[in-house]
Write a protein that holds these residues in place. Structure first.
Motif, PDB file in Angstrom:
ATOM      1  N   ARG A  37       5.221   6.116 -10.693  1.00 53.92           N
ATOM      2  CA  ARG A  37       5.985   6.855  -9.688  1.00 53.92           C
ATOM      3  C   ARG A  37       7.266   7.457 -10.257  1.00 53.92           C
ATOM      4  N   ASP A  61      15.748   3.676  -8.556  1.00 59.91           N
ATOM      5  CA  ASP A  61      14.480   4.399  -8.652  1.00 59.91           C
ATOM      6  C   ASP A  61      13.301   3.428  -8.780  1.00 59.91           C
ATOM      7  N   LEU A  64      12.723   1.821  -5.366  1.00 57.62           N
ATOM      8  CA  LEU A  64      12.074   2.742  -4.425  1.00 57.62           C
ATOM      9  C   LEU A  64      10.601   2.929  -4.767  1.00 57.62           C
ATOM     10  N   ALA A  65      10.274   2.942  -6.054  1.00 54.22           N
ATOM     11  CA  ALA A  65       8.873   3.063  -6.453  1.00 54.22           C
ATOM     12  C   ALA A  65       8.075   1.852  -5.990  1.00 54.22           C
ATOM     13  N   ALA A  67       8.937  -0.175  -3.524  1.00 56.99           N
ATOM     14  CA  ALA A  67       8.929  -0.159  -2.059  1.00 56.99           C
ATOM     15  C   ALA A  67       7.846   0.759  -1.519  1.00 56.99           C
ATOM     16  N   ASP A  68       7.641   1.900  -2.179  1.00 56.68           N
ATOM     17  CA  ASP A  68       6.601   2.837  -1.750  1.00 56.68           C
ATOM     18  C   ASP A  68       5.229   2.171  -1.821  1.00 56.68           C
ATOM     19  N   GLU A  69       4.977   1.440  -2.883  1.00 55.40           N
ATOM     20  CA  GLU A  69       3.699   0.733  -3.030  1.00 55.40           C
ATOM     21  C   GLU A  69       3.529  -0.335  -1.949  1.00 55.40           C
ATOM     22  N   CYS A  71       4.887  -0.229   1.034  1.00 54.17           N
ATOM     23  CA  CYS A  71       5.052   0.370   2.370  1.00 54.17           C
ATOM     24  C   CYS A  71       6.333  -0.098   3.053  1.00 54.17           C
ATOM     25  N   PRO A  73      10.136   0.928   4.069  1.00 54.81           N
ATOM     26  CA  PRO A  73      10.925   2.157   4.235  1.00 54.81           C
ATOM     27  C   PRO A  73      12.082   2.244   3.247  1.00 54.81           C
ATOM     28  N   GLU A  74      12.374   3.453   2.815  1.00 54.39           N
ATOM     29  CA  GLU A  74      13.481   3.672   1.889  1.00 54.39           C
ATOM     30  C   GLU A  74      14.801   3.213   2.490  1.00 54.39           C
TER      31      GLU A  74
END
Length: 450
Positions: A37, A61, A64-65, A67-69, A71, A73-74
């Motif tokens: 990511r 960064d 956040l990568a 967290a995206d995996e 699910c 929220p930012e």
């Protein structure tokens, strides 16, 4: 993702450990997720290992990568510090009503979930912990009402159940929490079953809740010693509610004292101070010996914050209280551990935190001279603390010798807390890994950790 099954550790030392165990991720899987990511970063597994084991905080960064995996929220990543935003399993409940029913719910939650909770990190912190202590301090117990559900519980039956407490205390103190926690949990489960399914008078009910509170405290302490910190919090929240239902103010203060020590171990001194302060203030019927014990926990919290004046003021109060205690006082049985050696050990630890090593060493010498040989786990703790005092005094060789003496004591009475203390103390020794002076210690330490 790797298809190889990840070995499941007995202890999940970090929220990231819990996520990896749940999703069958290796350290390499974690850094691969981030690398895909973020791009243009080195995907070395050591990075994730350091996040999990060394307390290294990943950059935004990378967070956040991940967290995206997951699910997440930012906005949560940016408002909750690492690793609090990680979804590491069910929360530890603490918002039970301060009623008999609330105490029953808290006990049910602990018996159902705590013994299997392998998370070796805190789940309740900050304002939630402080709020729990303040609630306990401000709420008066309601009248205990008998509930008719089954057979009648007699005083004789309760007394037979209470007779098992000294045996469990001895087991935990001599053989360590990891060996005792399941047996204590089983005893607690039996008491909870009696509370739920039997009938009893208000007097008997009060004693049942008092017994449940003490077993919950012991199960929490055994879990704490074994490094199962989320489980310890579950037990202690339940025990605090049960003590409240039994109108056992001093017992509740002792539970808060234990929670304060856990915060101290996790470098949460403000929470430790709030819990210890509520315990000391709330135990209005404490005997001099019990009050001295609670005072020294408060002093430890002040010392952790570097508040020397406040710490020494409370130590003076504790000294006066301890000097006035009498063997004929109506001290609770669980206070038996707090003898003269433990009294000096707590003061010595205060001076360690205040960076006054000569005072610390003097008190710890007294501690080791007076400590019972049967208190093997405590002896290991005291020896490691004295080694820390010697390091502050720049006596590295003497510190190294003391740490080597702690190894067989820990082998005899296993304690995850003492292992962590020993590892941290070894890291402070000014010797390299190749130095022959520490080769024997390092070999033994490696075997102990493994």
């Amino acid at each position: 993702m790797s298809r190889q099954r990840v070995a499941q550790p007995d202890l999940l030392a970090h929220p990231l450990s819990a996520i990896r165990a749940e999703r069958n991720w290796t350290y390499q899987d974690v850094v691969n997720i981030v690398a895909r990511r973020v791009g243009n970063v080195a995907a070395r597994r050591e990075k994730a290992w350091r996040w999990e084991n060394w307390g290294v905080v990943p950059d935004l960064d990378s967070q956040l990568a991940l967290a995206d995996e997951l699910c997440v929220p930012e906005s949560r990543v940016k408002t909750e510090a690492w690793p609090a935003w990680l979804p590491d399993g069910d929360p530890v409940r603490f918002s039970f009503d301060w009623t008999q029913d609330g105490g029953m719910q808290a006990l049910d939650d602990a018996v159902e979930n705590a013994v299997m909770d392998r998370r070796g990190f805190l789940k309740i912190a900050g304002g939630s912990l402080i709020g729990l202590a303040e609630e306990w301090l401000g709420i008066e117990p309601g009248e205990l009402v008998a509930v008719l559900k089954g057979g009648q519980v007699t005083i004789d039956f309760i007394e037979r159940m209470e007779e098992g407490l000294p045996r469990l205390r001895l087991l935990e103190s001599t053989h360590g929490g990891s060996r005792a926690r399941r047996l204590i949990d089983a005893e607690l489960g039996m008491v909870v079953e009696v509370l739920e399914q039997s009938s009893y008078t208000a007097v008997v009910g009060k004693r049942l809740y008092r017994l449940a509170a003490e077993l919950g405290r012991m199960a929490g302490w055994a879990s704490f010693d074994a490094g199962m910190h989320a489980a310890a919090q579950r037990y202690w929240v339940a025990a605090l509610h049960a003590a409240h239902a039994a109108n056992e103010r001093l017992m509740g203060a002792n539970i808060l004292k234990s929670m304060s020590l856990q915060c101290y171990d996790f470098s949460l001194p403000r929470e430790a101070l709030a819990l210890a302060s509520s315990a000391y203030t709330g135990a209005v019927t404490a005997t001099p010996r019990a009050a001295a014990m609670l005072a020294l926990r408060l002093a430890r919290a002040h010392a952790a914050l570097g508040e020397a004046t406040a710490c020494e003021r409370v130590i003076s109060e504790a000294d006066t209280l301890f000097a006035n205690y009498d063997a004929g006082d109506d001290d609770p049985a669980w206070l038996a551990y707090f003898d003269e050696s433990e009294f000096y050990a707590q003061i010595g630890t205060c001076y360690l935190d205040l960076k006054k090593p000569r005072k610390a060493d003097a008190y710890l010498i007294k501690t080791l001279r007076l400590a019972s040989r049967s208190k093997v786990r405590d002896q290991a703790t005291y020896v490691i603390r004295r080694a820390s005092a010697q390091m502050q005094l720049k006596n590295a060789d003497r510190a190294n010798s003391l740490l080597q003496k702690a190894i067989p004591l820990i082998q005899q009475a296993p304690s995850e807390r003492n292992v962590r203390r020993l590892v941290r103390a070894r890291e402070r020794l000014p010797f390299s890994n190749s130095d022959p002076r520490t080769r024997h210690l390092d070999d033994q330490l490696s075997a102990l950790v493994a």
